[in-house]
Design an enzyme around this catalytic site. Sequence first.
Site, PDB file in Angstrom:
ATOM      1  N   GLU A  34     123.575  47.170  66.391  1.00 17.82           N
ATOM      2  CA  GLU A  34     122.644  47.418  65.487  1.00 17.82           C
ATOM      3  C   GLU A  34     121.744  48.766  65.916  1.00 17.82           C
ATOM      4  O   GLU A  34     121.256  48.580  66.975  1.00 17.82           O
ATOM      5  CB  GLU A  34     121.606  46.207  65.500  1.00 17.82           C
ATOM      6  CG  GLU A  34     122.526  45.037  64.830  1.00 17.82           C
ATOM      7  CD  GLU A  34     121.332  43.851  64.700  1.00 17.82           C
ATOM      8  OE1 GLU A  34     120.616  43.386  65.543  1.00 17.82           O
ATOM      9  OE2 GLU A  34     121.252  43.532  63.367  1.00 17.82           O
TER      10      GLU A  34
ATOM     11  N   TYR B 212     118.575  50.471  58.605  1.00 20.17           N
ATOM     12  CA  TYR B 212     119.162  49.701  59.423  1.00 20.17           C
ATOM     13  C   TYR B 212     120.514  50.062  59.035  1.00 20.17           C
ATOM     14  O   TYR B 212     121.115  50.457  58.063  1.00 20.17           O
ATOM     15  CB  TYR B 212     118.902  48.241  59.049  1.00 20.17           C
ATOM     16  CG  TYR B 212     120.022  47.273  59.647  1.00 20.17           C
ATOM     17  CD1 TYR B 212     119.548  46.356  60.750  1.00 20.17           C
ATOM     18  CD2 TYR B 212     121.194  47.053  59.285  1.00 20.17           C
ATOM     19  CE1 TYR B 212     120.279  45.823  61.327  1.00 20.17           C
ATOM     20  CE2 TYR B 212     122.073  46.194  59.913  1.00 20.17           C
ATOM     21  CZ  TYR B 212     121.710  45.412  61.156  1.00 20.17           C
ATOM     22  OH  TYR B 212     122.541  44.706  61.675  1.00 20.17           O
TER      23      TYR B 212
END
Length: 390
Positions: free
Chosen positions: A197, A109
């Site tokens: 993101e 991530y």
Amino acid sequence: MNIHEYQAMQWLQDYGVRTLPGFVCRTVDDVRAACQQLGGGPYVLKAQVHTGGRGKAGGVRFAADEAEAVTIALHLLSSRLVTAQTGSAGLVVQIVYIRRAIDINSEYYLGFAVDTQNGCVTLLASAAGGVEIEQVAAKTPEMIYRETVDESIGLRQYQSRKVAGQLGLEKDQVGAFIDLAQKLYCLFVEKDCSLLEINPLSPDSEGLLLPLDAKIKVDDNALFRHDEMRQLNSQADDAIEREAGKLGLSYVAMDGNIGCMVNGAGLAMATLDLLCQSGGRPANFLDVGGGVSQEKVAAAFRLLLSDSRVTCILINIFGGIVQCDLIARGIIAATREVTVKVPVVVRLEGTHAEAGRELLSQSGFNLTTADDLVTMGQQAVQLAKKGVMS
Ligand code: ADP
Ligand code: MG
């Protein structure tokens, strides 16, 4: 403003980030053509709706070949995707984004967010990326690494290098990671994002890091300086929200059935709270603002009437800059064009309130007037239960 994954991928490419090729499909024929262009499968078909958690909700589907991709597209296109973030109504899938599915062993991530508490941008990263990232953040926050970016000097190489080490990246991936983080940070700042993101960021079979999903949110308050985003902004999920955007109204769709017209964001928030306290559910937040015209009030009222979920309308105006008689004239003008089939509760206070009430009572328009806030909320909730008149 949320943008779609395929639009975010385009922005990444514009900033020089390497991405997998992808095709935007609105029809099954588009899917066939995309499969041909991509060459052989396996493919991944991704519902383009403004929500996370698509994978867990069946909005990210894998197809071995073109025939399977077509079957999946037939199912996904025009369906409603309900994810943990959408509420039970879900979102209609109008676009499917198709890409080659790759073999992945790890999911990182990598994100940037505005840290409102410290007034800065923060880089966030984790080696435990993928569809469970929310659980990771909630249960094992120590698995998420953070680097605060000093706005005056920007993201420093050493910061990304440190994070690459924490993630346990291979030596030959570190340079690419630093380069990627730098590009994403530039994009984040230049496009006035509030959130970016990449989840997952996964190495392909050669170890090259690829963003397989991208979620970008742009700060609405900065949209005025991004003419290039105007087109994207007109793609709000809710049709009424879209219309309101064109009229320049502050409108946010909510999931209840009481349509609200209020002036001032503070009073609007208090009105929503009152409705909820009385056991009701607002259908929207609508702040008509101070310098509103009669025409805009009429348009706003018509918008509330056009919402099929609305079973009662509540008008709560405290006339300061805005004059209550102007609001009344706007409402009356709207009712000349559209039949009002739902009960309407009105509370007018402040500048020209008396004149406004007088106009409404003379108009022959059936409404309930409320003098105090608490009674107003209760009346609206009760009338909303009775619902639409024939
Ligand atoms: P969401 O975050 O909305 O659930 P993603 O695009 O992240 O949607 O997809 C969910 C999961 O599907 C990813 O975490 C990844 O495991 C997998 N995935 C997505 N795109 C690909 C791809 N091109 N190849 C292989 N797996 C993929
Ligand atoms: Mg994802």
